[in-house]
Design an enzyme around this catalytic site. Structure first.
Site, mmCIF file in Angstrom:
data_model
loop_
_atom_site.group_PDB
_atom_site.id
_atom_site.type_symbol
_atom_site.label_atom_id
_atom_site.label_comp_id
_atom_site.label_asym_id
_atom_site.label_seq_id
_atom_site.Cartn_x
_atom_site.Cartn_y
_atom_site.Cartn_z
ATOM 1 N N HIS A 14 13.246 4.296 0.174
ATOM 2 C CA HIS A 14 11.681 3.719 0.123
ATOM 3 C C HIS A 14 11.616 2.390 1.066
ATOM 4 O O HIS A 14 12.753 1.454 0.937
ATOM 5 C CB HIS A 14 11.094 3.483 -1.314
ATOM 6 C CG HIS A 14 10.077 2.782 -1.541
ATOM 7 N ND1 HIS A 14 8.703 3.721 -1.346
ATOM 8 C CD2 HIS A 14 9.724 1.592 -1.257
ATOM 9 C CE1 HIS A 14 7.886 2.907 -1.478
ATOM 10 N NE2 HIS A 14 8.191 1.561 -1.585
ATOM 11 N N ASP B 260 -0.234 5.590 -11.860
ATOM 12 C CA ASP B 260 -0.103 4.575 -10.607
ATOM 13 C C ASP B 260 -1.426 4.623 -9.861
ATOM 14 O O ASP B 260 -1.875 3.790 -9.430
ATOM 15 C CB ASP B 260 1.105 4.992 -9.632
ATOM 16 C CG ASP B 260 1.103 3.877 -8.584
ATOM 17 O OD1 ASP B 260 1.338 2.820 -8.800
ATOM 18 O OD2 ASP B 260 1.064 4.345 -7.351
ATOM 19 N N ARG C 138 -6.217 -2.290 -9.730
ATOM 20 C CA ARG C 138 -5.497 -3.743 -9.065
ATOM 21 C C ARG C 138 -6.254 -4.072 -7.939
ATOM 22 O O ARG C 138 -6.608 -5.324 -7.817
ATOM 23 C CB ARG C 138 -4.074 -3.457 -9.195
ATOM 24 C CG ARG C 138 -3.311 -3.161 -10.433
ATOM 25 C CD ARG C 138 -1.916 -2.599 -10.071
ATOM 26 N NE ARG C 138 -1.035 -3.533 -9.150
ATOM 27 C CZ ARG C 138 -0.116 -2.808 -8.450
ATOM 28 N NH1 ARG C 138 0.108 -1.769 -8.367
ATOM 29 N NH2 ARG C 138 0.556 -3.878 -7.383
ATOM 30 N N SER D 7 5.047 0.191 -9.725
ATOM 31 C CA SER D 7 4.290 1.102 -9.257
ATOM 32 C C SER D 7 5.393 1.820 -8.162
ATOM 33 O O SER D 7 5.157 3.098 -8.030
ATOM 34 C CB SER D 7 3.112 0.373 -8.300
ATOM 35 O OG SER D 7 2.644 1.063 -7.070
ATOM 36 N N LYS E 235 7.095 6.050 -8.898
ATOM 37 C CA LYS E 235 7.138 7.177 -7.776
ATOM 38 C C LYS E 235 8.589 7.582 -7.592
ATOM 39 O O LYS E 235 8.824 8.824 -7.291
ATOM 40 C CB LYS E 235 6.097 6.688 -6.759
ATOM 41 C CG LYS E 235 4.801 6.808 -6.924
ATOM 42 C CD LYS E 235 3.874 5.939 -6.122
ATOM 43 C CE LYS E 235 3.989 4.712 -5.979
ATOM 44 N NZ LYS E 235 2.930 4.071 -5.034
HETATM 45 N N1 URA Z 1 3.549 -0.373 -2.772
HETATM 46 C C1 URA Z 1 3.508 0.308 -3.964
HETATM 47 O O1 URA Z 1 3.507 1.629 -3.846
HETATM 48 N N2 URA Z 1 2.519 -0.209 -4.961
HETATM 49 C C2 URA Z 1 2.333 -1.478 -4.995
HETATM 50 O O2 URA Z 1 2.036 -1.948 -6.118
HETATM 51 C C3 URA Z 1 2.764 -2.389 -4.009
HETATM 52 C C4 URA Z 1 3.194 -1.799 -2.714
#
Ligand code: URA
Ligand code: CA
Length: 437
Positions: free
Chosen positions: A82, A161, A168, A183, A187
């Site tokens: 990631h 999310d 948010r 978050s 994932k």
């Molecule tokens: N990337 C994400 O997937 N979530 C966040 O909250 C910030 C960056």
């Protein structure tokens, strides 16, 4: 239990229990907790923070808020990478076939471009025919048969999310460390990988430009991933200037092909090998870092990684001939050079301005529903530390529309600072720090 009690407890600085956090996430997804109460709770979390234990529970509850892959669904040792997002960050396009060639399993769910950062799915979709919208069964079938797949997140994965992120975004609670960590990691956990490497970018073009913030994020991601039984490490890497030379969707596919052929820019090649080495080590597919790095470099130079890219494109309905003939990719109508205003050394090349220039040309999105132009972008010819002559090209704009050329040109000009005294300007170190468990 009721939402008002949760809001009060967090408002007063308490720690939420597992049952309370699970109640919250369930209520978000089934719609029984209204947005105004979730918004208030998000603001309380923003000010009061969360303990590591709360963050682990939140991550786990979010990960399981929809459909998930468990590590046992995936064959072999599945890995995932990631990136917190950068400008011209072509690494996933290179790393995925490279790791497949090294025999690891990669079932990668990826994102699209938003803001000034690009998205892997958009880049791959510049390949004619390439399909990133795979059903869950097709995705799993391809992973079981070929060892790799790359797809868009499906709507039924990690719905918590999506709901939280939208709230948010409109309540100014995006930049809360536990919310960011939950978050990102929810994932990754839902994707089922056993081994994870996180590329935490730092510098002007990064989501968190300050090194101390990048470090806190990296440490927390690694701690939460470790608590949830993943083998995880993070590299904090430079994003003060763009990575490689290409910024833009089809342009980055071309750059990835060059890199997979062993002829890519040194920074992009080095970063892909370093991130790949972390995953080979986590999979115990190499005994030591040097051995892992040497193995990956061999796969780039002997054609194996490029073959794997060809196979990936073929599996997902794309035109594999692009690998040998990149002119089959979309190309912009005009290429405009931006020239150096003076002779000297490039002292600064601001990634954020280059990302904005690529967006001005149409390479990205400002809202989720914008369409992107796969052909356009910025080709960087000179980077920090390079010597330039007045009038020589610094960068090329690949454009399809005249209207946005002046804005993009100005952004690229403003991204460069040339030191006319020709002093030495070392590029910042590519790998700033490694964070292990
Ligand atoms: N990337 C994400 O997937 N979530 C966040 O909250 C910030 C960056
Ligand atoms: Ca690049």
């Amino acid at each position: 239990m009721n939402p008002v009690e949760l809001i009060r407890k967090k408002r007063d600085g308490g720690a939420l229990s597992r049952a309370e956090i699970e109640y919250w996430i369930d209520g978000i997804v089934d719609g029984t907790i209204p947005d105004y109460q979730t918004s208030a709770l998000l603001m309380a979390v923003y000010f009061r923070g969360m303990t590591e234990e709360e963050t682990v529970v939140l991550t786990d509850a979010m990960a399981h808020s929809g459909s998930v892959f468990s590590p046992d669904d995936l064959p072999g040792f599945a890995v995932d990478k990631h990136s917190t997002g950068g400008v011209g960050d072509t690494t996933t396009l290179v790393l995925l076939p490279l790791l497949a060639a090294a025999g690891l399993t990669i079932a990668k769910l990826s994102g699209r471009a938003l803001g000034h950062t690009g998205g892997t799915i958009d880049k791959l979709e510049s390949i004619p025919g390439f399909c990133a919208r795979l059903s869950k069964s097709r995705f799993l079938d391809q992973v079981r048969r070929h060892g790799f797949a790359l797809a868009d997140h499906t709507d039924d994965m990690v719905p918590a999310d999506r709901i939280l992120y939208e709230l948010r975004d409109v309540t100014s609670t995006v930049d809360s460390l536990p919310l960011i960590v939950a978050s990102i990691m929810s994932k990754k956990i839902a994707g089922g990988a056993r081994g994870i490497v996180i590329d935490v970018k730092t510098g002007a073009g990064a989501f968190l430009p300050e090194l101390e913030d990048s470090r806190r994020l990296a440490r927390s991601l690694v701690a939460i991933g470790t608590s949830l039984d993943r083998r995880i490490s993070a590299l904090i890497t430079d994003m003060s200037q763009p990575l490689g030379r290409a910024v833009g969707n089809a342009l980055e596919v071309v750059e990835a092909i060059e890199t997979l052929r062993g002829e890519g820019p040194a920074d992009l090649t080095d970063l892909c090998c370093e991130l790949g080495a972390e995953l080979l080590l986590s999979a115990e597919a190499a005994a030591a870092r040097d051995e892992a790095l040497a193995h990956l470099r061999r796969l780039l130079s002997d054609g194996s990684a490029l073959d794997a890219f060809r196979r990936l494109i073929e599996c997902q309905d794309g035109e594999p001939a692009v690998v040998d003939d990149p002119s089959l990719l979309p190309r912009a109508l005009r290429v405009v050079e931006i020239d150096a205003p003076a002779s000297g050394t490039v002292a600064r090349l601001d990634a954020l301005s280059i990302g904005r220039a690529a967006n001005a040309l149409g390479a990205g999105r400002t809202t989720k529903d914008d369409t992107i132009d796969p052909a356009v972008g910025v080709e960087i010819l000179q980077k920090v530390g390079d010597q330039v002559d007045a009038g020589a090209p610094l960068a090329r704009l690949h454009a399809n529309r005249e209207t946005n050329l002046p804005e993009a040109s100005e952004l690229v000009r403003s991204a460069y600072t040339i030191d006319p005294n020709g002093g030495a300007h070392e590029p910042p170190p590519l790998i700033v720090e490694r964070i292990g468990p």
